[in-house]
Design an enzyme around this catalytic site. Structure first.
Site, PDB file in Angstrom:
ATOM      1  N   HIS A  15       0.937  -1.256  -0.053  1.00  0.00           N
ATOM      2  CA  HIS A  15       0.045  -0.150   0.138  1.00  0.00           C
ATOM      3  C   HIS A  15       0.756   1.383   0.125  1.00  0.00           C
ATOM      4  CE1 HIS A  15      -3.802   2.131   1.608  1.00  0.00           C
ATOM      5  NE2 HIS A  15      -2.738   3.196   1.207  1.00  0.00           N
ATOM      6  N   HIS A  17       1.308   5.406  -1.502  1.00  0.00           N
ATOM      7  CA  HIS A  17       1.162   6.442  -2.594  1.00  0.00           C
ATOM      8  C   HIS A  17       2.441   7.115  -3.381  1.00  0.00           C
ATOM      9  CE1 HIS A  17      -2.922   6.623  -0.834  1.00  0.00           C
ATOM     10  NE2 HIS A  17      -2.270   6.203   0.319  1.00  0.00           N
ATOM     11  N   LEU A  18       2.433   6.892  -4.581  1.00  0.00           N
ATOM     12  CA  LEU A  18       3.696   7.291  -5.510  1.00  0.00           C
ATOM     13  C   LEU A  18       3.261   8.841  -6.045  1.00  0.00           C
ATOM     14  CD1 LEU A  18       4.749   4.177  -7.025  1.00  0.00           C
ATOM     15  CD2 LEU A  18       5.613   5.221  -5.007  1.00  0.00           C
ATOM     16  N   ARG A  19       1.926   9.084  -6.099  1.00  0.00           N
ATOM     17  CA  ARG A  19       1.532  10.431  -6.751  1.00  0.00           C
ATOM     18  C   ARG A  19       1.837  10.322  -8.100  1.00  0.00           C
ATOM     19  NH1 ARG A  19      -1.575  10.707  -2.296  1.00  0.00           N
ATOM     20  NH2 ARG A  19      -0.729  11.931  -0.596  1.00  0.00           N
ATOM     21  N   ASN A  43      -5.441   7.002  -6.135  1.00  0.00           N
ATOM     22  CA  ASN A  43      -6.406   8.054  -5.637  1.00  0.00           C
ATOM     23  C   ASN A  43      -5.454   9.358  -6.112  1.00  0.00           C
ATOM     24  OD1 ASN A  43      -4.086   7.939  -3.716  1.00  0.00           O
ATOM     25  ND2 ASN A  43      -5.333   8.922  -2.176  1.00  0.00           N
ATOM     26  N   LYS A 101      -9.628  -0.595  -5.401  1.00  0.00           N
ATOM     27  CA  LYS A 101      -9.538   0.077  -4.299  1.00  0.00           C
ATOM     28  C   LYS A 101     -10.981   0.946  -3.739  1.00  0.00           C
ATOM     29  CE  LYS A 101      -7.568   1.704  -0.601  1.00  0.00           C
ATOM     30  NZ  LYS A 101      -6.620   2.746  -0.357  1.00  0.00           N
ATOM     31  N   HIS A 138     -10.455   1.215   2.220  1.00  0.00           N
ATOM     32  CA  HIS A 138     -10.130   2.114   3.076  1.00  0.00           C
ATOM     33  C   HIS A 138     -11.300   2.081   4.076  1.00  0.00           C
ATOM     34  CE1 HIS A 138      -8.687   6.188   4.670  1.00  0.00           C
ATOM     35  NE2 HIS A 138      -9.977   6.049   5.303  1.00  0.00           N
ATOM     36  N   HIS A 176      -4.407  -0.640   6.193  1.00  0.00           N
ATOM     37  CA  HIS A 176      -4.050   0.411   7.245  1.00  0.00           C
ATOM     38  C   HIS A 176      -4.958   0.168   8.225  1.00  0.00           C
ATOM     39  CE1 HIS A 176      -6.918   3.048   5.303  1.00  0.00           C
ATOM     40  NE2 HIS A 176      -6.019   3.789   4.368  1.00  0.00           N
ATOM     41  N   LEU A 221      -5.098   9.298   8.002  1.00  0.00           N
ATOM     42  CA  LEU A 221      -6.252   8.618   8.029  1.00  0.00           C
ATOM     43  C   LEU A 221      -6.309   7.511   7.589  1.00  0.00           C
ATOM     44  CD1 LEU A 221      -8.685  11.394   6.486  1.00  0.00           C
ATOM     45  CD2 LEU A 221      -8.580  10.361   8.753  1.00  0.00           C
ATOM     46  N   ASP A 249       1.430   2.822   3.557  1.00  0.00           N
ATOM     47  CA  ASP A 249       0.658   4.075   3.325  1.00  0.00           C
ATOM     48  C   ASP A 249       1.435   5.118   3.379  1.00  0.00           C
ATOM     49  OD1 ASP A 249      -1.707   5.661   2.786  1.00  0.00           O
ATOM     50  OD2 ASP A 249      -2.274   5.618   4.964  1.00  0.00           O
ATOM     51  N   HIS A 253       2.754  14.639   1.090  1.00  0.00           N
ATOM     52  CA  HIS A 253       2.068  15.858   0.916  1.00  0.00           C
ATOM     53  C   HIS A 253       3.298  16.940   1.174  1.00  0.00           C
ATOM     54  CE1 HIS A 253      -2.017  14.531   0.722  1.00  0.00           C
ATOM     55  NE2 HIS A 253      -1.505  13.625   1.599  1.00  0.00           N
ATOM     56  N   ALA A 265      -4.178  14.892   5.058  1.00  0.00           N
ATOM     57  CA  ALA A 265      -3.842  13.810   5.921  1.00  0.00           C
ATOM     58  C   ALA A 265      -2.870  12.928   5.054  1.00  0.00           C
ATOM     59  CB  ALA A 265      -5.342  12.828   6.059  1.00  0.00           C
TER      60      ALA A 265
HETATM   61  N1  LIG Z   1      -3.544   7.826   4.683  1.00  0.00           N
HETATM   62  C1  LIG Z   1      -3.730   9.145   4.498  1.00  0.00           C
HETATM   63  O1  LIG Z   1      -3.641   9.895   5.642  1.00  0.00           O
HETATM   64  N2  LIG Z   1      -3.796   9.652   3.150  1.00  0.00           N
HETATM   65  C2  LIG Z   1      -3.585   9.052   1.908  1.00  0.00           C
HETATM   66  C3  LIG Z   1      -5.188   8.492   1.631  1.00  0.00           C
HETATM   67  C4  LIG Z   1      -5.425   7.012   2.224  1.00  0.00           C
HETATM   68  O2  LIG Z   1      -4.577   6.273   2.489  1.00  0.00           O
HETATM   69  O3  LIG Z   1      -6.303   7.157   3.007  1.00  0.00           O
HETATM   70  C5  LIG Z   1      -3.148  10.089   0.760  1.00  0.00           C
HETATM   71  O4  LIG Z   1      -3.414   9.691  -0.260  1.00  0.00           O
HETATM   72  O5  LIG Z   1      -2.488  11.084   1.051  1.00  0.00           O
HETATM   73 ZN   LIG Z   2      -3.038   5.142   1.567  1.00  0.00          ZN
HETATM   74 ZN   LIG Z   3      -6.668   5.065   3.088  1.00  0.00          ZN
END
Ligand SMILES: NC(=O)N[C@@H](CC(=O)O)C(=O)O
Ligand SMILES: [Zn+2]
Ligand SMILES: [Zn+2]
Length: 347
Positions: A15, A17-19, A43, A101, A138, A176, A221, A249, A253, A265
């Site tokens: 899990h 996030h690579l953006r 996302n 997802k 989620h 998560h 989150l 996760d 940001h 978050a």
């Molecule tokens: N975990 C987080 O707080 N943020 C994640 C989204 C997610 O995994 O819920 C994100 O994309 O920034």
């Molecule tokens: Zn996530």
């Molecule tokens: Zn999440």
């Protein structure tokens, strides 16, 4: 006896996030440095909703990889009320998409196009169950009447329990997890239900958000919970149960987006992910269980081969910079300005 060096099969991140765009190259380098594969969250803005979107995103990831990095991105689709069973068939046939997802609409970062009511997705879930496409969840309700600290537990009662009853063969990963309720639910569920656990939820309880003042870099989150829940997560991760596996996760940001009146978050841990898990497992006296959690259980759940290479961790207090340059902005990583107790052996 304490262990100061530990060689394990190369881990995977189930899990992350690579953006995209400017941020992608910088955060990808951190993940690819240690992980063999990663389940890449969909996302983006706009989200990855079709197999064609996923194939395009995968190409951008591969193009941004450092030369020769042996890293494989495993793509996911973002479930919407309008995702069709045909799209699931295409995703499976592509061989690139490894999960779909579920973001309850407005539950977390970039989830505004998420599912408003899971009943809209029955035919699609049926198709996923039929072809063995995992649903990644989620797990938080968005009902404003529910206390933010209870949103995961209420999701389990209201959404997950009926989902498991109605689709008993569907592979589900509760992502998560943050509570005793989630750990107990997954333990008691059949083998087609698994869960990822982050390093930060193993290392911190909710006091970390308020230590001497408001700490936006500890806001994610699902939000950090009480110590009793953190302990339950450590027990689950170190139990040896194949239902629990590594999912950072890591959610980058920029500093200015976190240090704001309405801060985003997400916690960034990719710069030291396996090192942070090593700390958590070491603190529990369970370093011998780290490899299975980090490198075996996820691959087995997803029906993929385990990695063959190895990495070596060594105990060494290692500084973390105050900020990292990411996509032309500053990002504040987990443990910024302090240390992590392990590092990956350079040689
Ligand atoms: N975990 C987080 O707080 N943020 C994640 C989204 C997610 O995994 O819920 C994100 O994309 O920034
Ligand atoms: Zn996530
Ligand atoms: Zn999440």
């Amino acid at each position: 006896m304490t262990t100061d060096r530990l060689t394990i099969t190369r881990p995977d991140d189930w899990h992350v996030h690579l953006r995209d765009g400017a941020m992608l190259r910088d955060v990808l380098r951190d993940t690819a440095r240690q992980m063999g594969r990663a389940i890449v969250m969909p996302n983006l803005v706009p989200p990855v909703v079709t197999s064609a979107d996923a194939a395009g995103y995968r190409e951008r990831i591969l193009a941004a990889l450092p030369d020769g990095a042996p890293f494989q991105p495993l793509m996911t689709l973002y479930l919407t009320d309008a995702t069709t069973p045909d799209e699931i068939e295409r995703a499976k046939a592509s061989g690139l998409v490894h999960g779909v997802k579920l973001y309850p609409a407005n539950a977390t970062t970039n989830s505004s196009r998420g599912v408003t009511d899971l009943r809209n997705c029955a035919a699609t879930l049926e198709a996923m169950q039929g072809i063995g496409m995992p649903l990644l969840v989620h797990g938080e309700v968005t009902d404003p009447d529910i206390d933010v600290f209870d949103r995961e537990a209420v999701f389990i009662d209201r959404v997950l329990t009926p989902l498991v009853r109605d689709f008993p063969q569907l592979k589900i990963v509760l992502e998560h997890i943050t509570t005793t309720a989630a750990a107990e639910f997954v333990h008691a569920a059949p083998a087609n239900i698994g869960a990822t656990i982050t390093a930060h939820h193993l290392l911190l309880n909710r006091n970390a958000m308020f230590a001497g003042g408001l700490r936006p870099h500890h806001y994610c989150l699902p939000v950090l919970k009480r110590e009793v829940h953190r302990r339950a997560l450590v027990s689950a991760a170190t139990s040896g149960s194949s239902k629990f596996f590594l999912g950072t996760d890591s959610a980058p940001h920029s500093k200015h987006a976190k240090e704001a009146a309405c801060g985003c978050a997400g916690i960034y841990t990719a710069h030291a992910a396996i090192e942070l898990y090593a700390e958590a497992f070491d603190a529990a006296g369970a370093l011998d269980r780290l490899e299975a959690f980090a490198s075996f259980h996820g691959a087995d759940f997803y029906g993929l081969p385990r990695n063959t290479g190895t990495i070596t961790l060594e105990r060494a207090s290692t500084p973390v910079p105050e900020t990292l340059p990411v996509g032309g902005h500053d990002l504040v990583p987990f443990r910024a300005g302090t240390t992590v107790a392990w590092r990956i052996s350079p040689g």
